[in-house]
Enzyme design. Structure first.
Site, PDB file in Angstrom:
ATOM      1  N   HIS A 124      -6.158  24.151  39.760  1.00 51.53           N
ATOM      2  CA  HIS A 124      -6.625  22.793  40.087  1.00 51.53           C
ATOM      3  C   HIS A 124      -5.371  21.952  40.350  1.00 51.53           C
ATOM      4  CE1 HIS A 124      -8.335  18.810  39.141  1.00 51.53           C
ATOM      5  NE2 HIS A 124      -9.532  19.344  39.300  1.00 51.53           N
ATOM      6  N   ASP A 201      -4.985  26.032  30.928  1.00 57.73           N
ATOM      7  CA  ASP A 201      -5.879  24.970  31.384  1.00 57.73           C
ATOM      8  C   ASP A 201      -7.295  25.440  31.056  1.00 57.73           C
ATOM      9  OD1 ASP A 201      -7.704  23.470  32.772  1.00 57.73           O
ATOM     10  OD2 ASP A 201      -6.624  23.462  34.669  1.00 57.73           O
ATOM     11  N   LYS A 227     -16.453  18.109  30.330  1.00 56.76           N
ATOM     12  CA  LYS A 227     -16.894  19.405  30.865  1.00 56.76           C
ATOM     13  C   LYS A 227     -17.474  20.280  29.754  1.00 56.76           C
ATOM     14  CE  LYS A 227     -13.467  19.252  34.537  1.00 56.76           C
ATOM     15  NZ  LYS A 227     -14.188  18.885  35.748  1.00 56.76           N
ATOM     16  N   CYS A 365     -10.533  20.097  44.447  1.00 56.01           N
ATOM     17  CA  CYS A 365      -9.187  19.801  43.913  1.00 56.01           C
ATOM     18  C   CYS A 365      -8.354  21.066  43.804  1.00 56.01           C
ATOM     19  CB  CYS A 365      -9.261  19.109  42.553  1.00 56.01           C
ATOM     20  SG  CYS A 365     -10.076  17.534  42.615  1.00 56.01           S
TER      21      CYS A 365
HETATM   22  N1  PLP Z   1      -8.471  21.926  35.512  1.00 52.05           N
HETATM   23  C1  PLP Z   1      -9.643  22.423  35.948  1.00 52.05           C
HETATM   24  C2  PLP Z   1      -9.820  23.897  36.042  1.00 52.05           C
HETATM   25  C3  PLP Z   1     -10.676  21.561  36.280  1.00 52.05           C
HETATM   26  O1  PLP Z   1     -11.838  22.048  36.692  1.00 52.05           O
HETATM   27  C4  PLP Z   1     -10.468  20.164  36.162  1.00 52.05           C
HETATM   28  C5  PLP Z   1     -11.520  19.226  36.583  1.00 52.05           C
HETATM   29  O2  PLP Z   1     -12.307  19.494  37.458  1.00 52.05           O
HETATM   30  C6  PLP Z   1      -9.239  19.704  35.686  1.00 52.05           C
HETATM   31  C7  PLP Z   1      -8.273  20.617  35.381  1.00 52.05           C
HETATM   32  C8  PLP Z   1      -8.981  18.242  35.488  1.00 52.05           C
HETATM   33  O3  PLP Z   1      -9.823  17.745  34.520  1.00 52.05           O
HETATM   34  P1  PLP Z   1      -9.932  16.163  34.247  1.00 52.05           P
HETATM   35  O4  PLP Z   1     -10.224  15.545  35.594  1.00 52.05           O
HETATM   36  O5  PLP Z   1     -11.054  16.041  33.290  1.00 52.05           O
HETATM   37  O6  PLP Z   1      -8.631  15.717  33.705  1.00 52.05           O
END
Ligand code: PLP
Length: 407
Positions: A124, A201, A227, A365
């Site tokens: 991401h 992550d 999430k 993203c």
């Molecule tokens: N990493 C992964 C795999 C994600 O799916 C997301 C959000 O979609 C993030 C990081 C970032 O999360 P946040 O926007 O809650 O900080």
């Protein structure tokens, strides 16, 4: 083992009662954020209606009560991910903030020109850009672990990239765009053999797999409450105590200090050293209820139910002419990313929206990943514990209609 009763679960999520264009909401955008059970929503209402108060500051009744509840969430997370100590749990705004915290503190303090960080091709943006910002400041190099066409990390290539210059590996546990479950434990072991630290992550992992940070031997683990059935704008960073002790504070402000003077300021103990300012108190308290809900249903039950949905959805998607599933890893969670020949994903999402179906289209993203998979965007249906086979049937029905219209 607790019972998994889909009919009662569905009733726990009031948003599912919402009508979209007069139709039943079919919420298949869980990888973006998931819906909240009543207990989570009620706890936020209760905090603001009956318990508003700041934490760690007042000796009055409400402040002590808010502090107790806030700190109870720390204990809950500690046991949920099996951390050694509650000091290892730092509340943040979420995964992005947690990763930025590590980059800005551990990264800036301990990494220097010539050092290398490894990330994978399926990250991401929030696990790419903080390292790029750090690289600009420090001159470190970012190297990318390649993946195969199925969307799996190539472990031999990973091994070849690891060397004595590798100081940190930062990889996603479960890909938000493909659903791949990465062999994180093995990858951590491989990084440690070269003396590198490992950040996981876990944004997509917390509600879909059992995490044990001690068993994984993770150095850092980042996640977001929203999430895992909790509210937005709150999450946490787990880090080993010895690392947190060595890391300088992230932000300066109230709560993170011991004694402040214009000559010299000393900092608070862990975990508060990393928690400057008034936090998202109701959010942290609500996260307790989100975890409690996941525990009540039972992660094992959730995992096996979601897997059943994944198998069913994967099979039914084959009925759509020209549909290609993007991400067919052997180990994956309930995320179905796909492209349909001659139909633009945005047209598809706008069309299915009229059926009350919430799916996501775009690059999720993860633009470098889209490039690797040879697409500009995908359509993604991501499933959660309150989805049903009927939801998938309705998606397939809408996709078939789209086929008729757009072709
Ligand atoms: N990493 C992964 C795999 C994600 O799916 C997301 C959000 O979609 C993030 C990081 C970032 O999360 P946040 O926007 O809650 O900080």
């Amino acid at each position: 083992m607790s019972e998994f009763n889909i009919n009662t679960i569905v009733k726990d999520f009031p948003t599912l009662e919402t009508k979209i264009y007069g139709k039943r909401l079919i919420y298949l955008d869980n990888a973006a954020t998931n819906l909240k059970p009543r207990s989570v929503i009620n706890s936020i209402h209760e905090y603001y209606s009956q318990g508003t108060s700041n934490v760690h500051r007042g000796l009055h009744y409400l402040s002590e009560k808010a502090t107790d509840k806030y700190e109870m969430t720390r204990d809950k997370i500690k046991s949920f991910i099996n951390a050694r100590d509650r000091k290892e749990i730092i509340f943040t705004k979420g995964t992005t903030d947690s990763i930025n915290l590590v980059a800005a503190t551990y990264g800036l303090e301990f990494l220097k020109e010539g050092d290398e960080i490894l990330v994978s091709e399926m990250e991401h943006h929030s696990n790419i850009v903080p390292w790029q910002l750090l690289a600009k400041k420090t001159g470190i190099k970012i190297k990318v672990i390649p993946i195969n066409d199925e969307g799996e990390i190539l472990l031999e290539e990973y091994e070849a990239l690891l060397n004595e210059k590798t100081k940190l590996v930062s990889v996603v546990y479960i890909s938000n765009a493909l659903g791949t479950i990465n062999p994180i434990k093995k990858m951590i072991e491989m990084a440690h053999q070269k003396g590198a630290k490992f950040l996981v992550d876990a944004a997509q992992a917390m509600a879909h797999t059992k995490i044990d940070v001690q068993d994984l031997d993770a150095d850092f683990l980042a996640f977001s409450a929203h999430k895992m059935l909790g509210p937005t704008g709150v999450g946490a960073l787990y880090a080993k105590e010895e690392l947190l002790e060595q890391m300088p504070p992230y932000q300066g402000g109230g709560d993170m200090i011991d004694v402040v003077s214009f000559e010299k300021t000393t900092f608070n103990d862990l975990p508060y050293k990393f928690e400057a300012g008034t936090p998202n108190i109701s959010g942290v308290i609500a996260l307790f209820h989100a975890i409690e809900y996941l525990e009540k249903i039972g992660l094992e039950n959730i995992i096996s139910y979601e897997d059943e949905l994944l198998q069913y959805g994967t099979k039914r998607l084959q009925e759509i002419d020209g549909l290609k599933i993007i991400g067919i890893a052997k180990k994956k969670t309930s995320i179905l990313s796909f492209a349909i020949k001659d139909i633009h994903p945005h047209d598809l999402a706008t069309f299915t929206d009229k059926f009350g179906i919430a799916i996501r289209t775009g690059h999720h993203c993860a633009q470098p990943l889209m490039k690797r998979m040879g697409v500009v965007a995908t359509t993604r249906a991501s499933l959660s514990l309150y989805n049903t086979k009927k939801d998938i049937d309705e998606l397939i029905y809408a996709l078939k209609k789209a086929e008729e219209i757009f072709r």
